[in-house]
Scaffold this active site. Structure first.
Site, PDB file in Angstrom:
ATOM      1  CG  ASP A   1      -0.149  -0.148   2.524  1.00  0.00           C
ATOM      2  OD1 ASP A   1       0.504   0.821   2.915  1.00  0.00           O
ATOM      3  OD2 ASP A   1      -0.179  -1.233   3.150  1.00  0.00           O
TER       4      ASP A   1
ATOM      5  CD  GLU B   1      19.201 -24.135 -15.463  1.00  0.00           C
ATOM      6  OE1 GLU B   1      18.008 -24.461 -15.504  1.00  0.00           O
ATOM      7  OE2 GLU B   1      19.987 -24.567 -14.575  1.00  0.00           O
TER       8      GLU B   1
END
Ligand code: GLA
Length: 728
Positions: free
Chosen positions: A534, A614
């Site tokens: 928020d 990777e």
């Protein structure tokens, strides 16, 4: 001047670049709401509201012979209560004589340069001296209660903020039962309502509804802004799209219990009341004191994209504070999904060694580093390092991590306490627990009573001690359970209804003290993932861990919903392992990278298990992210797909403010054989400029926006692509 008072008509007018907000002090002294919307082009909008007999709605005493005047139908800036406006009210209180009504009338107003701040609460700030403030004072003489309505006007940002201060101007006690931040009446229109609901691991899901008659209520009573209901709603034209249609955003800058009521009434008028949750709320307002309510950030925009841009700009520039607000956020690796509680120093250093080699900039030590924390059943509260796991303590680990050239970050969950901690043994009364009642447990932990000053000081000493004693660059501040059994052992029984809000006043003060004293530390907010995402938290922590769900496809839905109100720079997003630990879904590393690059980027997997290929791919991802970060964090986000309309793919664009660079990303969630390719119309480009599209061909901005771009066929499991569209 963005605020004007017109003496002859008693109109108060707030203006931003594109919107107007009009109110009027009427002949009886009520503060009427006249209009909020696109700039209307004239000052006097009194004609728009017609008075007529509203049946059994009732009339104020002074208007008893004129049945056309009723508070029950009049648009208002902040309602009275108990005196004949039967819609949802902004405030409720009881006075010492037992009466439960008040009628607020205008007494004065002032217009001042600069933006007001709210004592003890976060609020939008103005550090460029561009904003203006309007303060309107209303009073009820019988109850001796006053209300100051604060309006902050940010002309350039198209943002208006609101907050209310409720004052006991009398000599007797007043008990507040409800204290909202704002009321906004929209007397006409066919409106849709968009809200952001969810759950742990699936926060901020978008739901758009056409309003029914009655009251829609959106609340959190969980002691946090919550996974379940973000304190943010949008009201928009029924026909509004990303690109057009009136859209109002209302965002509460608050991290605790909140409530938004949206009522479509008997006359099709819509009222929004937003603020503190009044469930079990009771505030003793002593004579001469006042209560400030949290801020609401309002915007009115043409289309949902513009609405989001207004919030992104405001949060990035005028909500987030500190040195990281606009600067590069370190690419991090967090050991949570790599090891959970099961790690040794050796294992962590192995991860760090690879991290450094890959180009990662910071190592974050997550949960499990302190005594008695072999799992999530205990250990919270003491914050003493577990020397079985870290034989040379935190200091030893940190100096080795720093020796490798990495920054160091640490996880804490300061607001919590475990029953088996020394702290609980010494201070059981510091936990929020109701007398004579076994408390609800969540993750087998309790919440500390932050409304108690001693607890506040203890937490300040603990966290500032860690930051003083160790060379820490980043704190992940977690909060992993809702607050129940709300009872403070340090608060008199008559004031227990104040505890949830006092908790947050204390938390904000703590954050304020720590961020002021340690300005170089980057704080990342977290609450079981995104349970406290928020604008209140974002004032202190420039980024918030968006969700515990790191599945890159599920994340797209979460990031999509989050993006309506909050900027990409605020969303913590990490590449994790495949199969994903939360959903079991297998996805390519490239897709995980592209999904996480839409936020603040990092890794959350066991780097020691990566293959050579990777590692090579991750090296490239990090270079790529660092290259595009200024556009992702500082540019404009355009959502090019709507999951409610199409479930085949997510597509989005970040465009630099000067429109010279656009990063276009797509993830196909349902690849099909021999089917229509993903085709999108780009947005936000310079129409007249030529762009190089992924190095493949050149095309005019206008053409890409009108005729669109077709992705090549993308096949496999959840394929993704990201390309650069660069102005030549
Ligand atoms: C919460 C956080 C996770 C992790 C764990 C540790 O769930 O969201 O990222 O830190 O706590 O217990």
């Amino acid at each position: 001047m963005s605020i004007r008072y017109i003496e002859e008509t008693k109109h108060l007018i707030l203006e931003t670049k594109n919107s107007g907000y009009h109110m009027k002090i009427d002949h009886l002294g009520y503060l009427q709401h006249m209009y909020y919307g696109p700039k209307p082009g004239q000052d006097n909008l009194s004609y728009a509201f017609r008075y007529y007999d509203r049946g059994f709605s009732g009339n104020p005493y002074d208007m008893r012979y004129d049945r056309t005047y009723s508070l029950d139908s009049m648009p208002q800036e902040y309602t009275s209560f108990g005196v004949g406006d039967f819609r949802v009210n902004s405030i409720a209180a009881s006075c010492s004589d037992g009466s439960r009504c008040a009628e607020f009338k205008y007494v004065s107003h002032e217009i001042v340069n600069g933006k007001y701040s709210i004592p003890g609460l976060p609020s939008v700030y103005d550090d460029e001296g561009k904003a203006q403030t309007l303060i309107v004072t209303l009073i009820d003489n019988a109850a001796n209660m006053g209300i100051k309505l604060y309006y902050g006007v940010f002309e350039d940002l198209d943002i208006i903020t609101r907050s209310a201060e409720i004052i006991n101007a009398g000599s007797e006690m007043v008990w507040l039962r409800k204290a909202s931040s704002m009321c906004l009446d929209l007397p006409y229109g066919n409106w849709d309502l968009i809200h952001f609901h969810g759950r742990h691991c699936m926060e901020r899901q978008v739901e758009r509804i056409n309003m029914f008659h009655g009251v829609h209520t959106f609340i959190s009573g969980r002691g946090m802004s919550s996974h379940q209901q973000n304190p943010f709603i949008i009201i928009c034209d029924h026909d509004a799209t990303e690109d057009s249609g009136i859209c109002y955003g209302m965002m509460l800058m608050y991290s605790g219990n909140h409530k938004t009521e949206v009522e479509r009434d008997q006359f099709e008028s819509v009222r929004v009341v937003m603020g503190l949750n009044d469930d079990r709320f009771r505030w003793e307002l002593e004579p001469g004191t006042s209560l400030h309510t949290p801020e609401v950030i309002l915007t009115c925009a043409d289309g949902l994209t513009e609405l989001s841009h207004n919030y992104h700009r405001c949060i990035r520039n005028n909500v987030v504070k500190g040195k990281y607000k606009l600067s590069h956020r370190p690419v991090l690796v967090n050991n949570w999904e790599a090891t959970y509680f099961d790690f040794t120093e050796e294992k962590l250093l192995e991860i760090c060694g690879i991290a450094k080699d890959l180009g990662i900039e910071m190592f974050v030590l997550d949960d499990g580093w302190f005594r008695n924390r072999k799992d999530d059943n205990g250990g919270l509260g003491d914050w003493v390092v577990d020397t079985d796991k870290l034989p040379e303590g935190l200091g030893g680990l940190i100096s080795k991590v720093k020796g490798m050239g990495l920054k160091f970050g640490l996880w804490i969950e300061p607001e919590m306490i475990s029953e088996d901690s020394d702290l609980y043994k010494a201070h059981p009364e510091w936990a929020l627990t109701a007398p004579g009642r076994a408390p609800m447990m969540a993750r087998n932990q309790l919440v500390l009573d932050l409304s108690n000053d001693e607890v506040h000081e203890y937490l300040y000493d603990t966290i500032s001690g860690l930051l003083r004693d160790y060379d820490i660059d980043y704190i992940k501040w977690d909060f992993n359970r809702p607050i129940s059994d709300v009872y403070s052992h340090s608060t008199p029984s008559a004031r227990q209804g104040e505890v949830p809000h006092r908790y947050y006043l204390s938390l904000y003060k703590l954050y304020d003290r720590l961020t002021t004293e340690f300005p170089d530390v980057l704080f990342e907010g977290c609450a079981g993932g995104g349970g406290r995402f928020d604008a209140g938290m974002l004032q202190y922590s420039p980024q918030v861990w968006c969700s515990d769900n790191t599945d890159p496809v599920a994340r797209l839905a979460i990031q999509y919903g989050t993006s309506f109100g909050y900027p990409s720079s605020s969303m913590g997003a990490h590449v994790s392992a495949s199969p994903n630990h939360q959903t079991g879904r297998k996805t390519p590393l490239s897709t995980r990278g592209i999904s996480a690059m839409a936020g603040t980027f990092g890794y959350e997997l066991d780097l020691t298990k990566l293959t050579v290929e990777e590692c090579g791919e991750i090296r490239n991802q990090i270079k790529r992210y660092k290259d595009i970060e200024p556009v992702v964090h500082g540019g404009r986000l355009y959502r090019l797909s709507d999951p409610a309309a199409n479930s085949r793919y997510y597509c989005w664009e970040h465009v630099s403010q000067d429109r010279s660079r656009c990063i276009l990303s797509v993830v196909v969630t349902d690849p099909q054989a021999n089917y229509t390719l993903v085709h999108v119309k780009l947005k936000g480009l310079d129409p007249d400029a030529m762009y190089s599209v992924g190095g493949e061909f050149e095309c005019r901005g206008r053409t890409l926006m009108q005729n669109g771009y077709t992705f090549p066929q993308l096949t496999g499991d959840y394929p993704a692509q990201q390309l650069d569209i660069i102005r030549i």
